[in-house]
Scaffold this active site. Structure first.
Site, short mmCIF file in Angstrom:
data_model
loop_
_atom_site.label_atom_id
_atom_site.label_comp_id
_atom_site.label_asym_id
_atom_site.label_seq_id
_atom_site.Cartn_x
_atom_site.Cartn_y
_atom_site.Cartn_z
N ARG A 107 7.10 4.59 -1.36
CA ARG A 107 5.96 4.33 -0.48
C ARG A 107 5.36 5.65 0.00
NH1 ARG A 107 9.91 0.46 0.82
NH2 ARG A 107 9.23 -1.68 0.50
N ASP A 167 11.12 -6.35 5.87
CA ASP A 167 12.51 -6.00 5.55
C ASP A 167 13.47 -6.83 6.41
OD1 ASP A 167 11.83 -2.96 4.27
OD2 ASP A 167 10.52 -3.72 5.84
N ARG A 170 13.69 -10.14 4.92
CA ARG A 170 14.55 -10.11 3.72
C ARG A 170 16.01 -10.07 4.12
NH1 ARG A 170 10.47 -5.75 0.97
NH2 ARG A 170 9.22 -7.25 -0.20
N HIS A 194 9.78 1.78 7.17
CA HIS A 194 9.66 0.73 6.15
C HIS A 194 9.72 1.48 4.83
CE1 HIS A 194 8.19 -2.53 3.68
NE2 HIS A 194 7.07 -1.91 3.41
P1 NAD Z 1 -4.57 -3.79 -4.29
O1 NAD Z 1 -4.84 -2.63 -5.19
O2 NAD Z 1 -4.41 -5.14 -4.91
O3 NAD Z 1 -5.71 -3.88 -3.19
C1 NAD Z 1 -6.20 -2.79 -2.49
C2 NAD Z 1 -7.65 -3.11 -2.16
O4 NAD Z 1 -8.14 -2.06 -1.29
C3 NAD Z 1 -8.55 -3.16 -3.38
O5 NAD Z 1 -9.23 -4.39 -3.44
C4 NAD Z 1 -9.52 -1.99 -3.17
O6 NAD Z 1 -10.82 -2.22 -3.68
C5 NAD Z 1 -9.52 -1.88 -1.64
N1 NAD Z 1 -10.00 -0.61 -1.13
C6 NAD Z 1 -9.74 0.64 -1.57
N2 NAD Z 1 -10.43 1.54 -0.84
C7 NAD Z 1 -11.10 0.85 0.10
C8 NAD Z 1 -11.98 1.22 1.15
N3 NAD Z 1 -12.29 2.50 1.39
N4 NAD Z 1 -12.51 0.25 1.90
C9 NAD Z 1 -12.22 -1.06 1.67
N5 NAD Z 1 -11.39 -1.46 0.69
C10 NAD Z 1 -10.84 -0.52 -0.09
O7 NAD Z 1 -3.27 -3.39 -3.46
P2 NAD Z 1 -2.31 -4.40 -2.66
O8 NAD Z 1 -1.23 -4.87 -3.53
O9 NAD Z 1 -3.18 -5.38 -1.95
O10 NAD Z 1 -1.64 -3.39 -1.60
C11 NAD Z 1 -2.41 -2.87 -0.54
C12 NAD Z 1 -1.55 -1.96 0.33
O11 NAD Z 1 -0.56 -2.73 1.02
C13 NAD Z 1 -0.78 -0.90 -0.46
O12 NAD Z 1 -0.80 0.32 0.25
C14 NAD Z 1 0.62 -1.47 -0.53
O13 NAD Z 1 1.61 -0.49 -0.73
C15 NAD Z 1 0.71 -2.10 0.85
N6 NAD Z 1 1.78 -3.08 1.05
C16 NAD Z 1 2.40 -3.05 2.25
C17 NAD Z 1 3.45 -3.91 2.52
C18 NAD Z 1 4.16 -3.82 3.86
O14 NAD Z 1 5.21 -4.46 4.06
N7 NAD Z 1 3.65 -3.06 4.79
C19 NAD Z 1 3.85 -4.85 1.54
C20 NAD Z 1 3.17 -4.87 0.34
C21 NAD Z 1 2.15 -3.97 0.10
#
Ligand code: NAD
Length: 327
Positions: A107, A167, A170, A194
């Site tokens: 991450r 987490d 989980r 995380h």
């Molecule tokens: P994804 O690639 O499917 O979606 C990301 C989206 O962000 C895309 O649609 C993209 O167009 C958009 N985007 C990019 N730049 C942008 C901007 N400036 N303004 C508006 N939108 C913008 O990715 P995802 O699978 O949805 O993951 C998103 C984030 O969430 C990642 O950083 C991932 O690591 C994180 N995540 C966090 C957790 C958690 O527990 N915190 C769990 C899963 C994923």
């Protein structure tokens, strides 16, 4: 054409107070943003939901698709827009925009790419939604929560990250499988980052007041469970490329705690001023979550080993924070 079907009531009473709709903006309509949107919709958490993404075609399509599900659930108005227009003055902004881990990436590897995106977006949130609670989900979530706090200028309670809520879920799920008890009846916390340095607080695991853990992870079984929880996201990403459903449900839990002012204790990521000798970092500890956001942090009495691990986790995050360029 349809107007003649309805007779408007004349002179509606101006003294009847209007009920403020609960408005939330989800920034990032990717896998995570849309899992959050779907879960929030079917659990009736918002009156108005605005989806924002730089990919305007995709976000329009996502909004249309969700809207057509409204007749099956409690009514929510769903729009594609931004914090500057349809999302203006939202109560809540959920930040899921950004790069996600590729197989083999940690991450923390995402940090520079996502700081760039946050620099574009957080200023607008502060300008157009000055009273919102800002919930960060993008990874590395503790760093991005810290970045959001600094860039927004919001008070600490109003900027929180989803942290180790997933987490912790989980952990409780795995403990439920091992004990045959429903995860909801198991009290257990994953704290710290995380990510790879997260800490399973075994000394605080309890079921019906009975302690399950001891204060060390010497026991092979405990260490195995902690590893399984820590590596869960890698295992899922290796198979399907991303994680989405469980984080969508976890975010919904946090949103309900905020908008329904529930004062639930959740392991969200929040700013730590001075606890266990840890300063100026965002990480997860059990936190009271209500309409103010992360309203206060619970200081657990941890074992010495757990405290040391938590300080190590903070140190890992600090090293990243020290290298940030927020200008
Ligand atoms: P994804 O690639 O499917 O979606 C990301 C989206 O962000 C895309 O649609 C993209 O167009 C958009 N985007 C990019 N730049 C942008 C901007 N400036 N303004 C508006 N939108 C913008 O990715 P995802 O699978 O949805 O993951 C998103 C984030 O969430 C990642 O950083 C991932 O690591 C994180 N995540 C966090 C957790 C958690 O527990 N915190 C769990 C899963 C994923």
């Amino acid at each position: 054409m349809f107007e003649q079907l309805f007779t408007p009531h004349a002179n509606s009473d101006p003294n009847v107070p209007t009920i403020r709709p609960r408005k939330g903006v989800i920034i990032g309509a990717g896998q995570v943003g849309m899992a959050c949107a779907y879960s929030l919709l079917i659990q009736n958490c918002l009156d108005e939901m605005v989806l924002q993404d730089i990919n305007t075609d995709k976000v329009e399509g996502e909004a249309m698709d969700l809207r057509h599900g409204v007749p099956f659930v409690e009514s929510t108005t769903i729009k594609a827009g931004t914090v500057a227009d349809a999302g203006k003055d939202a109560d809540l902004v959920i930040m899921t925009a950004g790069a996600k881990q590729k197989p083999g990436e940690t991450r923390l590897d995402l940090v520079n790419r996502n700081v760039k995106i946050f620099k574009q977006v957080i200023g607008d949130i502060a300008k157009y939604c000055p009273h919102a609670v800002l919930l960060v989900v993008s990874n590395p979530v503790d760093i991005m929560t810290y970045v959001s706090l600094k860039l927004s200028g919001f008070e600490r309670s109003r900027v929180l990250g989803s942290g180790t809520v997933l987490d912790t879920a989980r952990f409780r799920y795995v403990l439920g499988e091992k004990t045959g008890i429903a995860p909801r009846s198991i009290h257990a916390y994953i704290i710290g980052e995380h990510g790879d340095s997260e800490v399973a607080a075994w000394s605080k695991v309890n079921i019906a007041g009975m302690s399950l853990g001891n204060d060390s992870e010497d026991s092979e079984k405990f260490a195995q469970i902690s590893q399984e929880v820590k590596n869960a996201a890698y295992e899922i990403i290796n198979r399907k490329g991303y994680t989405s459903y469980a984080i969508g449900l976890g975010v919904t839990d946090i949103v309900q705690a905020i908008l329904r002012d529930q004062s639930r204790i959740l392991t969200v990521s929040g700013y730590i001023d001075d606890l266990y000798g840890i300063k100026d970092v965002c990480l997860s500890l059990p936190t009271v979550v209500n309409r103010q956001g992360a309203s206060c942090t619970v200081k657990l009495s941890l074992s010495q080993i757990e405290e040391d691990k938590l300080r190590h986790s903070a140190k890992v995050l600090h090293e990243v924070i020290d290298a940030l360029d927020l200008e």
